[in-house]
Design a protein around this motif. Sequence first.
Motif, PDB file in Angstrom:
ATOM      1  N   TYR A 478       0.825  -1.209   0.000  1.00 29.47           N
ATOM      2  CA  TYR A 478       0.000   0.000   0.000  1.00 29.47           C
ATOM      3  C   TYR A 478       0.860   1.259   0.000  1.00 29.47           C
ATOM      4  CZ  TYR A 478      -4.372  -2.495   1.074  1.00 29.47           C
ATOM      5  OH  TYR A 478      -5.465  -3.296   1.019  1.00 29.47           O
ATOM      6  N   ASP A 481       2.186   3.551  -3.010  1.00 27.06           N
ATOM      7  CA  ASP A 481       1.331   4.571  -3.624  1.00 27.06           C
ATOM      8  C   ASP A 481       0.802   5.593  -2.630  1.00 27.06           C
ATOM      9  OD1 ASP A 481       0.721   3.975  -6.625  1.00 27.06           O
ATOM     10  OD2 ASP A 481       0.629   2.006  -5.662  1.00 27.06           O
ATOM     11  N   LEU A 482       0.690   5.215  -1.360  1.00 28.29           N
ATOM     12  CA  LEU A 482      -0.031   6.060  -0.407  1.00 28.29           C
ATOM     13  C   LEU A 482       0.844   6.788   0.603  1.00 28.29           C
ATOM     14  CD1 LEU A 482      -3.031   3.664   0.364  1.00 28.29           C
ATOM     15  CD2 LEU A 482      -2.895   5.490  -1.341  1.00 28.29           C
ATOM     16  N   THR A 487       7.149   6.953  -1.334  1.00 29.25           N
ATOM     17  CA  THR A 487       7.129   7.313  -2.757  1.00 29.25           C
ATOM     18  C   THR A 487       8.282   8.245  -3.135  1.00 29.25           C
ATOM     19  OG1 THR A 487       5.564   9.111  -2.257  1.00 29.25           O
ATOM     20  CG2 THR A 487       4.637   6.997  -2.939  1.00 29.25           C
ATOM     21  N   ASP A 509      -6.135  -5.877  -4.448  1.00 31.13           N
ATOM     22  CA  ASP A 509      -6.137  -4.431  -4.245  1.00 31.13           C
ATOM     23  C   ASP A 509      -5.255  -3.678  -5.231  1.00 31.13           C
ATOM     24  OD1 ASP A 509      -7.801  -4.935  -2.126  1.00 31.13           O
ATOM     25  OD2 ASP A 509      -6.234  -4.774  -0.593  1.00 31.13           O
ATOM     26  N   ASP A 512      -6.424  -0.519  -7.526  1.00 35.50           N
ATOM     27  CA  ASP A 512      -6.588   0.840  -7.004  1.00 35.50           C
ATOM     28  C   ASP A 512      -5.258   1.497  -6.644  1.00 35.50           C
ATOM     29  OD1 ASP A 512      -9.412   0.560  -7.139  1.00 35.50           O
ATOM     30  OD2 ASP A 512      -9.402  -0.492  -5.210  1.00 35.50           O
ATOM     31  N   LEU A 513      -4.146   0.837  -6.947  1.00 33.42           N
ATOM     32  CA  LEU A 513      -2.827   1.349  -6.580  1.00 33.42           C
ATOM     33  C   LEU A 513      -1.954   1.382  -7.836  1.00 33.42           C
ATOM     34  CD1 LEU A 513      -2.437  -0.828  -3.345  1.00 33.42           C
ATOM     35  CD2 LEU A 513      -3.035   1.604  -3.430  1.00 33.42           C
ATOM     36  N   ASN A 515       1.162   2.273  -8.783  1.00 36.21           N
ATOM     37  CA  ASN A 515       2.510   1.708  -8.786  1.00 36.21           C
ATOM     38  C   ASN A 515       2.483   0.194  -8.651  1.00 36.21           C
ATOM     39  OD1 ASN A 515       4.341   3.800  -9.232  1.00 36.21           O
ATOM     40  ND2 ASN A 515       4.247   4.497  -7.106  1.00 36.21           N
TER      41      ASN A 515
END
Length: 549
Positions: A478, A481-482, A487, A509, A512-513, A515
């Motif tokens: 996660y 990207d978040l 990043t 998942d 929705d991400l 990268n």
Amino acid sequence: MTSTLPAVTTPKVPARRRPAPRTGAHRRPEPPSRLRSSRSDLLLCGVLLVAILVVQGWNIADYPALSDDEGTYLAQAWSVQQGNGLAHYTYWYDHPPLGWIQIAVLTWIPALISPESMTVGTMRAVMLVISGISAVLVYVLGRRLALPRWAAGLGMVFFGLSPLAVVLQREIFLDNLAVMWTLLAFTLAASPSRHLWHHFGAGIAAATAVLTKETMLIVLPALFLTMWRHSHKDTRKFALTGAVTACALIGFSYPLFALLKGELLPGTGHVSLWDGVKYQMTRPGSGFILDQGSGSWGVLQSWLYYDRILPLGGLAGALLLLVTWRWSVTARALAGPALAVAIFAALALRPNGYLPAMYVIQALPFLALVLAGGTASVAHGVLSRWRSEAEKRYVSVGRYTLATVLALAAGAYVVPHWYDGARTAVTTDANAPYQAASTWLATEVENPERTRVLVDDALWLDLVHHGYRPGLGVIWFYKADLDPAVTKTMPRGWKDLDYVVASPTVRRDAADLPNVKAAMEHSDPVATFGTGEDRIEIRQIQTSAGGAR
């Protein structure tokens, strides 16, 4: 002359007839004696506790499949142990940190003795401590709520040996810790001695439960109802005021912590507690639980796959107790747990609410208590018909006969279903692909300290122990990207990665991400473990048509 006064005599007053003890549904149950001095209670509770620990502990590392949430909480506990802060990633405010601080305490000695054992599968064993304490509290609470000994034992069996409970209570979830503190709060609130410090303690335990998993807030009305019923009328105001004050003061410590750090409200250059709460409150719903095809329907079916008896029987028991509340002593005694079940059911029935798979964990003890209480209420209703003098001598025999018949009838239905669920839990190895992937990444990759790999959190600590750099080399997928802190170390995005471990969670998942999705699309599997939807692929990133990075 001496006069003699007549003797003063006290007129005879007819002896005041003491009212006969009330029987049946109108009799007010007496609080049980101290359980620690009751050999029968200690023996029954001890035998059931051993059975629960054996069933839940057998094959605990291999079933059920490792969860990404388990890895997250254990990794945060590891971060606390290492002195690296309250979490291994701090890009937003997650749940209150008290939950994984407790996990850090529970796992501290095993991790100190054997650091490489700080992995999800191995550390599941510490959850047996939580399960054991919670099971005993269910029994004690049942007795304090005036359940007969056999019914309190039945509630303990429902709570600890239902296949649904066996599967979910094995996992390293904050909900299991929060349930333990909630049960302690109810047990103190129902204390027969009615000491003020018991109610203060109930407020402290309730606040601890909320700071462990904030969703336990919804149970507080049921807790205060239990406290109201079991407090003395002369000290009730003091008891409730003290409990509410203790709960509020401790509960507000987390917002105060964020305020002192300057992170309570949104602003530039920092995260905020408000953003975390806003995310939790506005996250996309999973649909109506009775709408086939919705995510909530799928969660419900996953619960019923393991056990239909406890969820559906508990709902039926709560409904029975609520309907018979006005004339049933058992129903009034269990008003708190019945209200808790009603609250959980109402929230689960929201038209488009978010329903996580572990939601039912918080309801399990209350479902177990009301199901046992409903069973006791029905049994008592049948026995109460035998009231005439001529039939008194048969009541004892009838009680045991009825109990035997009910036990045989229930066992004929329950045992086969529970046996299948328990057999799966104690014999199936669902985590062999994870273990094989961990071994491959430890032995087949050169220079792990220079390798960057995306994984789900179930494998994160495994790779840390294998020499991958936490946060820079091994990355919870996660965060690619978040998390701005991650990043910024990936100026070329997915091209700065070497491997992605495509577990079921990562594949689900990745859409929705960006990268993670690109890393999946520009990689080739070099090792695959398992088959079907449960397989785990180790995919090497290809940065050009010519080959790997």
